[in-house]
Scaffold this motif. Structure first.
Motif, PDB file in Angstrom:
ATOM      1  N   MET A   1      53.560  90.659  16.574  1.00  0.00           N
ATOM      2  CA  MET A   1      54.264  91.936  16.585  1.00  0.00           C
ATOM      3  C   MET A   1      54.892  92.204  17.950  1.00  0.00           C
ATOM      4  SD  MET A   1      54.951  94.909  15.043  1.00  0.00           S
ATOM      5  CE  MET A   1      55.156  96.626  15.389  1.00  0.00           C
ATOM      6  N   SER A   2      54.072  92.161  19.042  1.00  0.00           N
ATOM      7  CA  SER A   2      54.616  92.467  20.364  1.00  0.00           C
ATOM      8  C   SER A   2      55.623  91.405  20.797  1.00  0.00           C
ATOM      9  CB  SER A   2      53.506  92.631  21.399  1.00  0.00           C
ATOM     10  OG  SER A   2      52.870  91.397  21.632  1.00  0.00           O
ATOM     11  N   ASN A   3      55.420  90.144  20.365  1.00  0.00           N
ATOM     12  CA  ASN A   3      56.357  89.082  20.693  1.00  0.00           C
ATOM     13  C   ASN A   3      57.728  89.362  20.083  1.00  0.00           C
ATOM     14  OD1 ASN A   3      57.190  86.744  21.873  1.00  0.00           O
ATOM     15  ND2 ASN A   3      56.204  85.386  20.411  1.00  0.00           N
ATOM     16  N   THR A   4      57.741  89.856  18.852  1.00  0.00           N
ATOM     17  CA  THR A   4      58.993  90.224  18.186  1.00  0.00           C
ATOM     18  C   THR A   4      59.668  91.371  18.924  1.00  0.00           C
ATOM     19  OG1 THR A   4      58.023  89.585  16.071  1.00  0.00           O
ATOM     20  CG2 THR A   4      59.993  90.936  15.983  1.00  0.00           C
ATOM     21  N   MET A   5      58.869  92.339  19.389  1.00  0.00           N
ATOM     22  CA  MET A   5      59.424  93.482  20.107  1.00  0.00           C
ATOM     23  C   MET A   5      60.053  93.031  21.423  1.00  0.00           C
ATOM     24  SD  MET A   5      56.352  96.150  19.337  1.00  0.00           S
ATOM     25  CE  MET A   5      57.083  97.709  19.780  1.00  0.00           C
ATOM     26  N   VAL A   6      59.405  92.087  22.113  1.00  0.00           N
ATOM     27  CA  VAL A   6      59.961  91.568  23.367  1.00  0.00           C
ATOM     28  C   VAL A   6      61.291  90.878  23.071  1.00  0.00           C
ATOM     29  CG1 VAL A   6      59.641  89.925  25.263  1.00  0.00           C
ATOM     30  CG2 VAL A   6      57.721  91.318  24.511  1.00  0.00           C
ATOM     31  N   LYS A   7      61.313  90.035  22.033  1.00  0.00           N
ATOM     32  CA  LYS A   7      62.542  89.313  21.680  1.00  0.00           C
ATOM     33  C   LYS A   7      63.666  90.285  21.320  1.00  0.00           C
ATOM     34  CE  LYS A   7      60.508  84.980  20.148  1.00  0.00           C
ATOM     35  NZ  LYS A   7      60.085  84.173  19.015  1.00  0.00           N
ATOM     36  N   ASP A   8      63.349  91.330  20.555  1.00  0.00           N
ATOM     37  CA  ASP A   8      64.361  92.324  20.189  1.00  0.00           C
ATOM     38  C   ASP A   8      64.914  93.031  21.425  1.00  0.00           C
ATOM     39  OD1 ASP A   8      63.974  91.689  17.542  1.00  0.00           O
ATOM     40  OD2 ASP A   8      62.820  93.500  17.058  1.00  0.00           O
ATOM     41  N   ALA A   9      64.010  93.411  22.330  1.00  0.00           N
ATOM     42  CA  ALA A   9      64.441  94.093  23.556  1.00  0.00           C
ATOM     43  C   ALA A   9      65.300  93.160  24.409  1.00  0.00           C
ATOM     44  CB  ALA A   9      63.223  94.580  24.339  1.00  0.00           C
ATOM     45  N   ILE A  10      64.909  91.894  24.516  1.00  0.00           N
ATOM     46  CA  ILE A  10      65.684  90.923  25.298  1.00  0.00           C
ATOM     47  C   ILE A  10      67.071  90.741  24.692  1.00  0.00           C
ATOM     48  CG2 ILE A  10      65.829  88.475  25.941  1.00  0.00           C
ATOM     49  CD1 ILE A  10      63.805  90.119  27.631  1.00  0.00           C
ATOM     50  N   SER A  11      67.146  90.686  23.363  1.00  0.00           N
ATOM     51  CA  SER A  11      68.464  90.520  22.740  1.00  0.00           C
ATOM     52  C   SER A  11      69.345  91.749  22.981  1.00  0.00           C
ATOM     53  CB  SER A  11      68.336  90.165  21.260  1.00  0.00           C
ATOM     54  OG  SER A  11      68.240  91.294  20.463  1.00  0.00           O
ATOM     55  N   LYS A  12      68.740  92.947  23.042  1.00  0.00           N
ATOM     56  CA  LYS A  12      69.520  94.153  23.375  1.00  0.00           C
ATOM     57  C   LYS A  12      70.039  94.079  24.807  1.00  0.00           C
ATOM     58  CE  LYS A  12      67.323  97.404  20.226  1.00  0.00           C
ATOM     59  NZ  LYS A  12      66.330  98.453  20.084  1.00  0.00           N
ATOM     60  N   LEU A  13      69.202  93.594  25.719  1.00  0.00           N
ATOM     61  CA  LEU A  13      69.634  93.447  27.108  1.00  0.00           C
ATOM     62  C   LEU A  13      70.793  92.453  27.199  1.00  0.00           C
ATOM     63  CD1 LEU A  13      66.213  93.306  29.000  1.00  0.00           C
ATOM     64  CD2 LEU A  13      67.901  95.138  29.108  1.00  0.00           C
ATOM     65  N   LYS A  14      70.660  91.311  26.513  1.00  0.00           N
ATOM     66  CA  LYS A  14      71.727  90.306  26.526  1.00  0.00           C
ATOM     67  C   LYS A  14      73.010  90.876  25.939  1.00  0.00           C
ATOM     68  CE  LYS A  14      68.897  86.139  26.447  1.00  0.00           C
ATOM     69  NZ  LYS A  14      68.339  85.051  25.632  1.00  0.00           N
ATOM     70  N   HIS A  15      72.879  91.626  24.849  1.00  0.00           N
ATOM     71  CA  HIS A  15      74.042  92.235  24.201  1.00  0.00           C
ATOM     72  C   HIS A  15      74.744  93.208  25.146  1.00  0.00           C
ATOM     73  CE1 HIS A  15      76.540  93.348  20.829  1.00  0.00           C
ATOM     74  NE2 HIS A  15      76.298  94.620  21.079  1.00  0.00           N
ATOM     75  N   ALA A  16      73.971  93.852  26.020  1.00  0.00           N
ATOM     76  CA  ALA A  16      74.538  94.787  27.003  1.00  0.00           C
ATOM     77  C   ALA A  16      74.968  94.060  28.280  1.00  0.00           C
ATOM     78  CB  ALA A  16      73.518  95.878  27.331  1.00  0.00           C
ATOM     79  N   ASN A  17      74.987  92.716  28.233  1.00  0.00           N
ATOM     80  CA  ASN A  17      75.372  91.888  29.380  1.00  0.00           C
ATOM     81  C   ASN A  17      74.501  92.120  30.609  1.00  0.00           C
ATOM     82  OD1 ASN A  17      77.484  90.499  28.084  1.00  0.00           O
ATOM     83  ND2 ASN A  17      78.813  92.289  28.346  1.00  0.00           N
ATOM     84  N   ILE A  18      73.207  92.312  30.383  1.00  0.00           N
ATOM     85  CA  ILE A  18      72.256  92.508  31.477  1.00  0.00           C
ATOM     86  C   ILE A  18      71.463  91.212  31.641  1.00  0.00           C
ATOM     87  CG2 ILE A  18      70.211  93.781  32.203  1.00  0.00           C
ATOM     88  CD1 ILE A  18      71.524  96.161  30.593  1.00  0.00           C
ATOM     89  N   ARG A  19      71.462  90.713  32.873  1.00  0.00           N
ATOM     90  CA  ARG A  19      70.795  89.455  33.173  1.00  0.00           C
ATOM     91  C   ARG A  19      69.282  89.599  32.970  1.00  0.00           C
ATOM     92  NH1 ARG A  19      69.595  86.651  37.991  1.00  0.00           N
ATOM     93  NH2 ARG A  19      70.002  88.538  39.182  1.00  0.00           N
ATOM     94  N   ILE A  20      68.678  88.587  32.380  1.00  0.00           N
ATOM     95  CA  ILE A  20      67.237  88.606  32.123  1.00  0.00           C
ATOM     96  C   ILE A  20      66.546  87.870  33.272  1.00  0.00           C
ATOM     97  CG2 ILE A  20      65.411  88.156  30.448  1.00  0.00           C
ATOM     98  CD1 ILE A  20      67.804  89.885  29.408  1.00  0.00           C
ATOM     99  N   THR A  21      66.093  88.615  34.257  1.00  0.00           N
ATOM    100  CA  THR A  21      65.358  88.012  35.370  1.00  0.00           C
ATOM    101  C   THR A  21      63.897  87.863  34.969  1.00  0.00           C
ATOM    102  OG1 THR A  21      64.799  90.134  36.365  1.00  0.00           O
ATOM    103  CG2 THR A  21      66.901  89.137  37.040  1.00  0.00           C
ATOM    104  N   PRO A  22      63.174  86.965  35.619  1.00  0.00           N
ATOM    105  CA  PRO A  22      61.741  86.835  35.299  1.00  0.00           C
ATOM    106  C   PRO A  22      60.983  88.153  35.507  1.00  0.00           C
ATOM    107  CG  PRO A  22      62.467  84.981  36.628  1.00  0.00           C
ATOM    108  CD  PRO A  22      63.614  85.952  36.590  1.00  0.00           C
ATOM    109  N   GLN A  23      61.343  88.909  36.556  1.00  0.00           N
ATOM    110  CA  GLN A  23      60.679  90.199  36.811  1.00  0.00           C
ATOM    111  C   GLN A  23      60.980  91.187  35.689  1.00  0.00           C
ATOM    112  OE1 GLN A  23      62.587  88.551  39.015  1.00  0.00           O
ATOM    113  NE2 GLN A  23      61.711  88.651  41.064  1.00  0.00           N
ATOM    114  N   ARG A  24      62.226  91.239  35.274  1.00  0.00           N
ATOM    115  CA  ARG A  24      62.638  92.146  34.204  1.00  0.00           C
ATOM    116  C   ARG A  24      61.869  91.830  32.924  1.00  0.00           C
ATOM    117  NH1 ARG A  24      68.779  92.714  34.906  1.00  0.00           N
ATOM    118  NH2 ARG A  24      68.137  94.144  36.540  1.00  0.00           N
ATOM    119  N   TYR A  25      61.793  90.531  32.619  1.00  0.00           N
ATOM    120  CA  TYR A  25      61.070  90.089  31.428  1.00  0.00           C
ATOM    121  C   TYR A  25      59.598  90.505  31.518  1.00  0.00           C
ATOM    122  CZ  TYR A  25      59.548  87.108  27.596  1.00  0.00           C
ATOM    123  OH  TYR A  25      59.016  86.657  26.415  1.00  0.00           O
TER     124      TYR A  25
END
Length: 148
Positions: free
Chosen positions: A1-25
């Motif tokens: 469940m939480s893994n899916t939520m992380v993936k969904d949030a990451i895809s929203k960040l990517k869609h908004a053209n926001i870089r996924i840094t290790p700290q952000r993740y």
């Protein structure tokens, strides 16, 4: 469940053209996995061993970004330490007056309250927040132990 939520949030960040840094993740993952409504300092202290060069400012800046995007809510109570809540669905909070623990609970939306408030006050209501205060089960048990 939480893994899916992380993936969904990451895809929203990517869609908004926001870089996924290790700290952000890591900050996002911490918020999703620890539903304790942490402060920025608590997040920083939990992650500083993993990212020794990360500053408290980095945590704050990322929390502001997540808040702006809309999947993290800032819960401020007038003191210096806001708490942050990863929110994928609307929910409300029960807060312990003894230890400060915050527990989410779901209840049918209270949009009718917004409408009534608007009619009674003339305000244009944008959102609402419901908080109930009491004593959590752990503190109740501790109090009854102390009474013995």
């Amino acid at each position: 469940m939480s893994n899916t939520m992380v993936k969904d949030a990451i895809s929203k960040l990517k869609h908004a053209n926001i870089r996924i840094t290790p700290q952000r993740y890591a900050i996002l993952e911490y918020l999703i996995e620890n539903r304790t409504h942490p402060t920025a300092d608590e997040i920083y202290k939990s992650l500083e061993h993993q990212f020794p060069n990360m500053s408290v400012a980095t945590v704050y800046n990322n929390l502001r970004l997540f808040t702006k995007i809309g999947f993290v809510k800032e819960m401020s109570y007038g003191d210096a330490s806001s708490r942050f809540d990863f929110s994928s669905t609307r929910h409300y909070h029960a807060i312990c007056q003894s230890c400060g623990k915050i527990v989410d609970f779901h209840y049918p939306g209270l949009e009718d309250v917004e409408m009534a408030a608007s009619e009674l006050t003339g305000f244009e209501i944008n959102e609402h927040r419901l908080e109930l205060y009491g004593i959590c089960p752990d503190c109740q048990a501790a109090e009854s132990e102390e009474a013995k």
